[in-house]
Design a protein around this motif. Structure first.
Motif, PDB file in Angstrom:
ATOM      1  N   ALA A 137       0.843  -1.197   0.000  1.00 56.59           N
ATOM      2  CA  ALA A 137       0.000   0.000   0.000  1.00 56.59           C
ATOM      3  C   ALA A 137       0.875   1.242   0.000  1.00 56.59           C
ATOM      4  N   GLU A 138       1.952   1.211   0.787  1.00 56.40           N
ATOM      5  CA  GLU A 138       2.850   2.357   0.846  1.00 56.40           C
ATOM      6  C   GLU A 138       3.486   2.607  -0.509  1.00 56.40           C
ATOM      7  N   ALA A 139       3.911   1.506  -1.132  1.00 54.49           N
ATOM      8  CA  ALA A 139       4.546   1.646  -2.447  1.00 54.49           C
ATOM      9  C   ALA A 139       3.557   2.202  -3.450  1.00 54.49           C
ATOM     10  N   LEU A 140       2.317   1.738  -3.424  1.00 52.89           N
ATOM     11  CA  LEU A 140       1.289   2.227  -4.353  1.00 52.89           C
ATOM     12  C   LEU A 140       0.956   3.677  -4.048  1.00 52.89           C
ATOM     13  N   MET A 141       0.896   4.025  -2.788  1.00 49.26           N
ATOM     14  CA  MET A 141       0.547   5.397  -2.425  1.00 49.26           C
ATOM     15  C   MET A 141       1.651   6.364  -2.826  1.00 49.26           C
ATOM     16  N   ARG A 142       2.853   5.958  -2.666  1.00 48.18           N
ATOM     17  CA  ARG A 142       3.945   6.845  -3.048  1.00 48.18           C
ATOM     18  C   ARG A 142       3.945   7.069  -4.551  1.00 48.18           C
ATOM     19  N   LYS A 143       3.613   6.030  -5.219  1.00 51.21           N
ATOM     20  CA  LYS A 143       3.615   6.130  -6.668  1.00 51.21           C
ATOM     21  C   LYS A 143       2.430   6.948  -7.165  1.00 51.21           C
ATOM     22  N   ASN A 144       1.274   6.790  -6.598  1.00 53.51           N
ATOM     23  CA  ASN A 144       0.048   7.395  -7.119  1.00 53.51           C
ATOM     24  C   ASN A 144      -0.394   8.642  -6.349  1.00 53.51           C
ATOM     25  N   MET A 145       0.185   8.978  -5.236  1.00 54.82           N
ATOM     26  CA  MET A 145      -0.310  10.089  -4.430  1.00 54.82           C
ATOM     27  C   MET A 145       0.522  11.353  -4.651  1.00 54.82           C
ATOM     28  N   LYS A 146      -0.218  12.427  -4.519  1.00 55.08           N
ATOM     29  CA  LYS A 146       0.409  13.732  -4.645  1.00 55.08           C
ATOM     30  C   LYS A 146       0.523  14.317  -3.244  1.00 55.08           C
ATOM     31  N   PRO A 147       1.300  15.371  -3.043  1.00 48.97           N
ATOM     32  CA  PRO A 147       1.455  15.958  -1.725  1.00 48.97           C
ATOM     33  C   PRO A 147       0.137  16.422  -1.139  1.00 48.97           C
ATOM     34  N   ALA A 148      -0.806  16.862  -1.893  1.00 48.18           N
ATOM     35  CA  ALA A 148      -2.095  17.322  -1.375  1.00 48.18           C
ATOM     36  C   ALA A 148      -2.868  16.139  -0.822  1.00 48.18           C
ATOM     37  N   ASP A 149      -2.755  14.984  -1.478  1.00 47.84           N
ATOM     38  CA  ASP A 149      -3.444  13.788  -1.004  1.00 47.84           C
ATOM     39  C   ASP A 149      -2.864  13.345   0.347  1.00 47.84           C
ATOM     40  N   HIS A 150      -1.580  13.602   0.512  1.00 48.44           N
ATOM     41  CA  HIS A 150      -0.926  13.245   1.779  1.00 48.44           C
ATOM     42  C   HIS A 150      -1.552  14.024   2.925  1.00 48.44           C
ATOM     43  N   SER A 151      -1.752  15.280   2.756  1.00 42.10           N
ATOM     44  CA  SER A 151      -2.327  16.130   3.803  1.00 42.10           C
ATOM     45  C   SER A 151      -3.741  15.681   4.110  1.00 42.10           C
ATOM     46  N   ALA A 152      -4.522  15.327   3.109  1.00 45.02           N
ATOM     47  CA  ALA A 152      -5.897  14.905   3.326  1.00 45.02           C
ATOM     48  C   ALA A 152      -5.917  13.585   4.092  1.00 45.02           C
ATOM     49  N   LEU A 153      -5.033  12.682   3.773  1.00 44.09           N
ATOM     50  CA  LEU A 153      -4.965  11.390   4.463  1.00 44.09           C
ATOM     51  C   LEU A 153      -4.587  11.583   5.926  1.00 44.09           C
ATOM     52  N   ILE A 154      -3.655  12.480   6.195  1.00 43.34           N
ATOM     53  CA  ILE A 154      -3.230  12.713   7.575  1.00 43.34           C
ATOM     54  C   ILE A 154      -4.380  13.301   8.363  1.00 43.34           C
ATOM     55  N   LYS A 155      -5.108  14.270   7.803  1.00 45.70           N
ATOM     56  CA  LYS A 155      -6.248  14.867   8.497  1.00 45.70           C
ATOM     57  C   LYS A 155      -7.332  13.837   8.737  1.00 45.70           C
ATOM     58  N   ASP A 156      -7.586  13.015   7.749  1.00 40.02           N
ATOM     59  CA  ASP A 156      -8.606  11.976   7.874  1.00 40.02           C
ATOM     60  C   ASP A 156      -8.208  10.971   8.959  1.00 40.02           C
ATOM     61  N   GLY A 157      -6.909  10.568   9.016  1.00 36.25           N
ATOM     62  CA  GLY A 157      -6.422   9.635  10.033  1.00 36.25           C
ATOM     63  C   GLY A 157      -6.549  10.206  11.421  1.00 36.25           C
ATOM     64  N   ILE A 158      -6.246  11.498  11.591  1.00 38.55           N
ATOM     65  CA  ILE A 158      -6.339  12.146  12.893  1.00 38.55           C
ATOM     66  C   ILE A 158      -7.789  12.203  13.334  1.00 38.55           C
ATOM     67  N   THR A 159      -8.691  12.445  12.443  1.00 42.55           N
ATOM     68  CA  THR A 159     -10.108  12.505  12.764  1.00 42.55           C
ATOM     69  C   THR A 159     -10.594  11.131  13.214  1.00 42.55           C
ATOM     70  N   GLN A 160     -10.219  10.104  12.504  1.00 39.80           N
ATOM     71  CA  GLN A 160     -10.650   8.746  12.856  1.00 39.80           C
ATOM     72  C   GLN A 160     -10.068   8.350  14.207  1.00 39.80           C
ATOM     73  N   MET A 161      -8.831   8.750  14.498  1.00 34.71           N
ATOM     74  CA  MET A 161      -8.235   8.431  15.795  1.00 34.71           C
ATOM     75  C   MET A 161      -8.978   9.114  16.920  1.00 34.71           C
ATOM     76  N   GLY A 162      -9.395  10.315  16.693  1.00 32.30           N
ATOM     77  CA  GLY A 162     -10.154  11.037  17.699  1.00 32.30           C
ATOM     78  C   GLY A 162     -11.468  10.350  17.990  1.00 32.30           C
ATOM     79  N   LYS A 163     -12.135   9.809  16.969  1.00 35.18           N
ATOM     80  CA  LYS A 163     -13.421   9.108  17.146  1.00 35.18           C
ATOM     81  C   LYS A 163     -13.181   7.816  17.936  1.00 35.18           C
ATOM     82  N   VAL A 164     -12.086   7.104  17.636  1.00 36.05           N
ATOM     83  CA  VAL A 164     -11.809   5.836  18.315  1.00 36.05           C
ATOM     84  C   VAL A 164     -11.448   6.075  19.776  1.00 36.05           C
ATOM     85  N   MET A 165     -10.751   7.170  20.062  1.00 38.70           N
ATOM     86  CA  MET A 165     -10.322   7.466  21.424  1.00 38.70           C
ATOM     87  C   MET A 165     -11.488   7.891  22.300  1.00 38.70           C
ATOM     88  N   ASN A 166     -12.501   8.518  21.742  1.00 39.70           N
ATOM     89  CA  ASN A 166     -13.652   8.996  22.528  1.00 39.70           C
ATOM     90  C   ASN A 166     -14.571   7.880  22.788  1.00 39.70           C
TER      91      ASN A 166
END
Length: 166
Positions: A137-166
């Motif tokens: 998945a990492e190899a595919l993401m590096r190949k197919n993802m742009k820097p903007a997609d990286h920021s969106a994934l990080i924000k989405d991951g942080i949001t999901q972590m917040g939901k799991v922690m609550n």
């Protein structure tokens, strides 16, 4: 029958000597001494016979006692042999039972080890599969993802972590 008395005949002198001999024996009481000696000898023989009879009775009593003791010893030996057989059978049965229990425990231990090994193998396979999936998945993401997609994934991951922690 005619009887001639011839003083020169030796038969008459022998006859007179024998009669005088018997008279002398009677006078000196030799017959009493002979009778006394015979009585003493008879008493000794009687005492010896009584002693022999007593010894025979003692021997018979001892023989009966030894035979009784021998029978008791044989009975005791039979009882010991019977008890030994019973003990041997009990020990053999207990040994078979103990062996069966040990074999059962070892079989259970072997099964537990097999189950643990299977669980460990499954965990290793899952871990390897997860690592491979992440790497792929990492190899595919590096190949197919742009820097903007990286920021969106990080924000989405942080949001999901917040939901799991609550």
């Amino acid at each position: 029958m005619h009887f001639d008395f011839d003083p020169a005949s030796p038969t008459i002198w022998v006859f007179l000597a024998v009669i005088l001999f018997f008279i002398a024996l009677g006078y000196f009481g030799v017959h009493k001494k002979i009778a006394g000696a015979l009585d003493t000898r008879a008493d000794k023989i009687r005492v010896e016979l009584d002693e022999a009879r007593r010894l025979r009775e003692e021997a018979q009593t001892l023989l009966a006692s030894f035979q009784r003791k021998q029978k008791e010893a044989e009975k005791q030996a039979e009882d010991i042999v019977k008890q030994a057989r019973i003990d041997a059978e009990n020990m053999a049965a207990q040994s078979r039972k103990d062996l069966a229990e040990r074999l059962e425990r070892r079989a259970q231990q072997a099964e537990a080890k097999i189950q643990n090994a299977e669980a460990q193998a499954m965990a290793d396979v899952k871990s390897k599969a997860a690592d491979m999936a992440v790497n792929t998945a990492e190899a595919l993401m590096r190949k197919n993802m742009k820097p903007a997609d990286h920021s969106a994934l990080i924000k989405d991951g942080i949001t999901q972590m917040g939901k799991v922690m609550n």
